[in-house]
Design a protein around this motif. Structure first.
Motif, mmCIF file in Angstrom:
data_model
loop_
_atom_site.group_PDB
_atom_site.id
_atom_site.type_symbol
_atom_site.label_atom_id
_atom_site.label_comp_id
_atom_site.label_asym_id
_atom_site.label_seq_id
_atom_site.Cartn_x
_atom_site.Cartn_y
_atom_site.Cartn_z
ATOM 1 N N VAL A 118 0.869 -1.184 0.000
ATOM 2 C CA VAL A 118 0.000 0.000 0.000
ATOM 3 C C VAL A 118 0.899 1.226 0.000
ATOM 4 C CG1 VAL A 118 -1.748 1.305 1.272
ATOM 5 C CG2 VAL A 118 -1.831 -1.205 1.257
ATOM 6 N N ASP A 120 -0.538 4.548 -0.437
ATOM 7 C CA ASP A 120 -1.300 5.722 0.000
ATOM 8 C C ASP A 120 -2.258 5.339 1.129
ATOM 9 O OD1 ASP A 120 -2.642 8.091 0.289
ATOM 10 O OD2 ASP A 120 -3.762 7.932 -1.592
ATOM 11 N N TRP A 121 -1.932 5.797 2.319
ATOM 12 C CA TRP A 121 -2.777 5.507 3.479
ATOM 13 C C TRP A 121 -3.731 6.655 3.804
ATOM 14 C CZ3 TRP A 121 -2.621 0.670 5.341
ATOM 15 C CH2 TRP A 121 -1.493 -0.112 5.052
ATOM 16 N N SER A 122 -3.720 7.698 2.989
ATOM 17 C CA SER A 122 -4.484 8.908 3.304
ATOM 18 C C SER A 122 -5.991 8.708 3.424
ATOM 19 C CB SER A 122 -4.191 9.994 2.261
ATOM 20 O OG SER A 122 -4.613 9.584 0.970
ATOM 21 N N HIS A 124 -7.495 6.991 5.311
ATOM 22 C CA HIS A 124 -7.797 6.807 6.727
ATOM 23 C C HIS A 124 -7.567 8.074 7.545
ATOM 24 C CE1 HIS A 124 -8.586 2.444 6.643
ATOM 25 N NE2 HIS A 124 -7.813 2.493 5.579
ATOM 26 N N ALA A 128 -4.082 7.531 9.464
ATOM 27 C CA ALA A 128 -3.225 6.984 8.405
ATOM 28 C C ALA A 128 -1.877 6.510 8.937
ATOM 29 C CB ALA A 128 -3.032 8.023 7.308
ATOM 30 N N LEU A 131 -2.189 3.359 11.082
ATOM 31 C CA LEU A 131 -2.444 2.151 10.313
ATOM 32 C C LEU A 131 -1.209 1.714 9.526
ATOM 33 C CD1 LEU A 131 -4.402 -0.003 9.518
ATOM 34 C CD2 LEU A 131 -5.311 1.500 7.752
ATOM 35 N N GLU A 132 -0.489 2.669 8.972
ATOM 36 C CA GLU A 132 0.736 2.329 8.247
ATOM 37 C C GLU A 132 1.741 1.651 9.173
ATOM 38 O OE1 GLU A 132 4.107 4.315 5.323
ATOM 39 O OE2 GLU A 132 2.724 5.607 6.431
ATOM 40 N N ALA A 200 -5.947 1.465 0.141
ATOM 41 C CA ALA A 200 -6.284 1.405 1.562
ATOM 42 C C ALA A 200 -7.645 2.061 1.789
ATOM 43 C CB ALA A 200 -5.214 2.108 2.390
ATOM 44 N N THR A 202 -11.544 2.901 2.532
ATOM 45 C CA THR A 202 -12.352 2.592 3.707
ATOM 46 C C THR A 202 -13.726 2.035 3.341
ATOM 47 O OG1 THR A 202 -13.157 4.872 3.783
ATOM 48 C CG2 THR A 202 -11.204 4.351 5.093
ATOM 49 N N LEU A 214 -8.253 -3.668 7.426
ATOM 50 C CA LEU A 214 -7.587 -2.413 7.779
ATOM 51 C C LEU A 214 -8.410 -1.629 8.797
ATOM 52 C CD1 LEU A 214 -6.249 -1.163 4.322
ATOM 53 C CD2 LEU A 214 -5.030 -2.442 6.097
#
Length: 237
Positions: A118, A120-122, A124, A128, A131-132, A200, A202, A214
């Protein structure tokens, strides 16, 4: 012929990127010009996913099941009928690497279970970074892992038919298939060689799938943090 199956439910925002990456992977020199056919299984789509998929050169089949196991099974059946000797599976919110398909075949096993990454965790938001960090601590993106992802899975036609293919499960259909293949004595590569990047997001398409995992991880980390904050401090002596 090689076949690629992509289940999709209202993926008009992402399907073109996925199919573009699949097209590049299908032209890898290591495949030596072997034909590759891609099918997008439109599962109860109410947006332009099908139009966009067709414009990208993919075949499409429409079902109304909201069941990812059925979608993968329908796509696999169609490609097997067209003579596919290898079935590769990914998801509409995933970008496969240029060598993805070639890497699966290079391992020369009945089954290839790849990992996911992944970038791009943005989606979340404020969670973010949390979670990363959780993903980096708990996920094994390496050889001999034991992850199973429908977004990065390959299986020979013979092995797939041997175990009866995907069960019509709303989630964990990929795990059920791999378990059946292992029980049948098929050779499996648990590898990080075939690379894919997945989202990632939601808004999970399959309850209990990667997006749901996630979200559960975020809830778990927040609960742990809240529990730690509530513990009384121990005075030093």
């Amino acid at each position: 012929m090689l076949g690629i199956v992509i289940p999709a439910h209202n993926e008009e925002q992402l399907i073109r990127g996925c199919l573009s990456s699949v097209r590049i992977a299908s032209q890898h020199p290591a495949l030596m010009g072997e034909p590759v056919e891609t099918i997008v299984v439109l599962d109860d789509c109410t947006d332009a996913t099908g139009i966009l998929a067709s414009s990208c050169g993919a075949m499409t089949i429409t079902i109304r099941a909201r069941n990812v196991g059925m979608a993968r099974a329908v796509g696999a059946k169609a490609l097997l009928a067209r003579g596919a000797r290898w079935l590769a599976f990914t998801d509409a919110d995933t970008l496969v690497s240029e060598a993805w398909l070639a890497a699966q075949l290079s391992l020369r096993t009945d089954v290839v279970c790849g990992t996911v990454s992944v970038l791009d965790w943005s989606p979340h938001g404020s969670h973010a970074a949390l979670l990363e960090a959780h993903f980096l601590e708990t996920y094994f993106d390496c050889e001999s892992h034991r992850h199973v992802h429908g977004a990065n899975l390959g299986v020979s036609a013979a092995a797939y038919l041997r175990v009866g293919g995907f069960r019509h499960l709303a989630c964990s259909e990929d795990v059920a298939l791999v378990n059946a293949l292992v029980d049948a004595g098929c050779s499996v590569s648990w590898t990080s060689l075939p690379r894919v990047v997945t989202s990632a997001r939601t808004d999970a398409r399959a309850r209990g799938g990667f997006a749901g995992a996630l979200l559960n991880a975020v809830a778990q980390r927040l609960a742990e943090s809240a529990g730690a904050a509530m513990r009384p401090a121990i005075a030093g002596g």
